[in-house]
Design a protein around this motif. Structure first.
Motif, PDB file in Angstrom:
ATOM      1  N   PHE A  10       0.754  -1.564  -0.089  1.00 44.70           N
ATOM      2  CA  PHE A  10      -0.102  -0.173   0.154  1.00 44.70           C
ATOM      3  C   PHE A  10       0.882   0.874  -0.010  1.00 44.70           C
ATOM      4  O   PHE A  10       1.933   1.437   0.756  1.00 44.70           O
ATOM      5  CB  PHE A  10      -0.586  -0.211   1.648  1.00 44.70           C
ATOM      6  N   ASP A  20       4.490   0.299  -2.088  1.00 40.23           N
ATOM      7  CA  ASP A  20       4.164  -1.376  -1.767  1.00 40.23           C
ATOM      8  C   ASP A  20       4.535  -2.207  -2.904  1.00 40.23           C
ATOM      9  O   ASP A  20       4.454  -2.465  -2.541  1.00 40.23           O
ATOM     10  CB  ASP A  20       2.568  -0.631  -3.248  1.00 40.23           C
ATOM     11  N   LYS A  51      -2.591  -6.338  -2.257  1.00 41.43           N
ATOM     12  CA  LYS A  51      -2.902  -4.852  -3.145  1.00 41.43           C
ATOM     13  C   LYS A  51      -4.102  -4.459  -2.338  1.00 41.43           C
ATOM     14  O   LYS A  51      -4.307  -3.245  -3.024  1.00 41.43           O
ATOM     15  CB  LYS A  51      -2.415  -5.304  -4.344  1.00 41.43           C
ATOM     16  N   TYR A  52      -5.441  -5.320  -1.528  1.00 45.65           N
ATOM     17  CA  TYR A  52      -6.517  -3.841  -1.163  1.00 45.65           C
ATOM     18  C   TYR A  52      -7.443  -4.136  -2.709  1.00 45.65           C
ATOM     19  O   TYR A  52      -7.620  -2.845  -2.286  1.00 45.65           O
ATOM     20  CB  TYR A  52      -6.140  -4.029  -0.192  1.00 45.65           C
ATOM     21  N   ILE A  56      -9.955  -0.068  -3.174  1.00 41.83           N
ATOM     22  CA  ILE A  56      -9.301   1.555  -3.809  1.00 41.83           C
ATOM     23  C   ILE A  56     -10.903   2.013  -4.403  1.00 41.83           C
ATOM     24  O   ILE A  56     -11.100   1.149  -4.820  1.00 41.83           O
ATOM     25  CB  ILE A  56      -8.653   0.870  -5.010  1.00 41.83           C
ATOM     26  N   THR A  71      -9.655   5.440   1.004  1.00 38.60           N
ATOM     27  CA  THR A  71      -8.764   4.136   0.128  1.00 38.60           C
ATOM     28  C   THR A  71      -8.088   3.840   1.550  1.00 38.60           C
ATOM     29  O   THR A  71      -7.924   3.228   1.844  1.00 38.60           O
ATOM     30  CB  THR A  71      -7.777   4.493  -0.864  1.00 38.60           C
ATOM     31  N   THR A  72      -7.222   4.608   1.905  1.00 43.15           N
ATOM     32  CA  THR A  72      -5.955   4.705   3.405  1.00 43.15           C
ATOM     33  C   THR A  72      -7.449   3.981   3.762  1.00 43.15           C
ATOM     34  O   THR A  72      -6.946   3.341   5.098  1.00 43.15           O
ATOM     35  CB  THR A  72      -6.061   5.564   3.457  1.00 43.15           C
ATOM     36  N   VAL A  75      -8.402   0.204   3.489  1.00 37.96           N
ATOM     37  CA  VAL A  75      -7.039  -0.570   3.637  1.00 37.96           C
ATOM     38  C   VAL A  75      -6.705  -0.890   5.863  1.00 37.96           C
ATOM     39  O   VAL A  75      -6.251  -2.093   5.271  1.00 37.96           O
ATOM     40  CB  VAL A  75      -6.670  -0.248   3.211  1.00 37.96           C
ATOM     41  N   GLY A  98       4.902  -0.798   2.423  1.00 36.96           N
ATOM     42  CA  GLY A  98       3.758  -0.126   2.776  1.00 36.96           C
ATOM     43  C   GLY A  98       4.841   1.108   3.152  1.00 36.96           C
ATOM     44  O   GLY A  98       5.397   1.457   3.867  1.00 36.96           O
TER      45      GLY A  98
END
Ligand code: DIR
Ligand code: MN
Ligand code: MN
Ligand code: MN
Length: 311
Positions: A10, A20, A51-52, A56, A71-72, A75, A98
């Motif tokens: 991330f 990432d 990678k989630y 996103i 997104t943050t 995740v 990350g």
């Protein structure tokens, strides 16, 4: 011993691409194999880098000045759950980043597990050139990797679950249990937060003055014994001589040996419950050798925290 591994690909807590790819570089250089075969840990988790992608957001406008907030937040909510699930089984949890925003998830996950499983508050040792304790309102950059300590401790909060409102009281870090080592680039607003909250911090000035041995001794004495310890290590705590391949390098940092020493001493307490190793960005070094050195340094820190170098 059982080790839960969370590999977090991330980068949206800050603007530079490539961080990432940090976990992949660490794993490809053999870190997990060494941990399994040489250190004898039983690894849990599939060892694949997450990678989630499903988390996103397609549209993610600024919120209270924060960049990529939806997104943050999403995740980190997932990371928090992953870390919690390992920790509640009694596993030591290793998170490979990350960018450092991922510590919102790791710290809240281990804080919640320690309350439930051990009936204890965690202590957090944050090794970094930066304090990462900006609230959204005082942050100059809007980058969430400069805010994780604020969110994990409740100094920053939001009512909306989509913007870190999922962080409940039983997941919070007590700022009295926080100690910094390695600081040398702290924003003015962050200095005020540290002062106003009486937060314990050992800057590079203290490392020069007392030496790393006494700094770590004082840090551990401050935390006290019988406290589960979460170690969050930003590779930029090291001097760029040892770790050039990172997003915000700051000269005048820890030597690799000083970084390793911190990890060894924390391992030796027997109280370690979680380790984060973050901000390794293999694409940023001027030379390929610089990227390789940074990955090697990161691997060394993790192995030291897992006890490799102690006799
Ligand atoms: C600066 C830089 N204090 C910010 N922070 C970090 O953007 O909030 N760089 N964490 O690594
Ligand atoms: Mn940093
Ligand atoms: Mn700064
Ligand atoms: Mn950091």
């Amino acid at each position: 011993q059982d080790l839960g591994v969370v590999a977090v690909g991330f980068s949206k807590g800050q603007p530079k691409e490539g961080v990432d790819a940090g976990p992949e570089a660490l794993i490809e250089s053999g870190l997990l194999t060494q941990i399994r075969e040489e250190l004898g840990y039983k690894l849990h988790g599939d060892g694949k880098v997450e990678k989630y992608e499903a988390l996103i957001a397609t549209s993610d406008p600024d919120h209270r000045g924060m960049k990529n907030p939806l997104t943050t937040s999403a995740v980190n909510r997932k990371i928090s759950q992953q870390v919690y699930e390992h920790a509640k089984e009694g596993r030591l949890v290793l998170t490979l980043g990350g960018d450092h925003s991922v510590a919102i998830g790791t710290v809240t996950g281990s804080a919640k597990a320690a309350r439930e499983r051990l009936n204890r508050e965690i202590a957090l040792i944050w090794v970094d050139a930066h304090a990462d304790i900006n609230t959204p309102e005082v942050s100059d950059s809007g980058n969430i990797h400069g805010m994780p300590v604020a969110f994990a401790s409740g100094l920053a909060k939001d009512d909306n679950e989509d913007f870190f409102g999922w962080i409940k009281d039983d997941m919070l870090l007590n700022v009295k249990k926080l100690v910094y080592i390695g600081l040398r680039d702290v924003d003015n607003a962050e200095k005020k937060i540290l002062r106003d909250n009486g937060i314990k911090a050992f800057s590079m000035f203290d490392v020069d003055r007392y030496g790393i041995g006494r700094v770590v001794e004082m840090a551990l004495a401050y935390i006290g014994t019988d406290t589960p310890i979460h170690l969050s290590f930003d590779v930029d705590a090291l001097d760029p001589m040892w770790a050039p391949s990172t997003g915000t390098p700051v000269r005048g940092g820890l030597t690799l040996r000083e970084g390793d020493y911190i990890c060894e001493a924390v391992h030796q307490t027997g109280s370690l419950v979680a380790i984060d190793l973050v901000e390794v960005n293999p694409s940023l070094a001027a030379t390929e050798a610089g990227a390789l050195e940074t990955v090697r340094a990161g691997c060394s820190l993790v192995r030291c925290a897992l006890g490799e170098t102690l006799l």
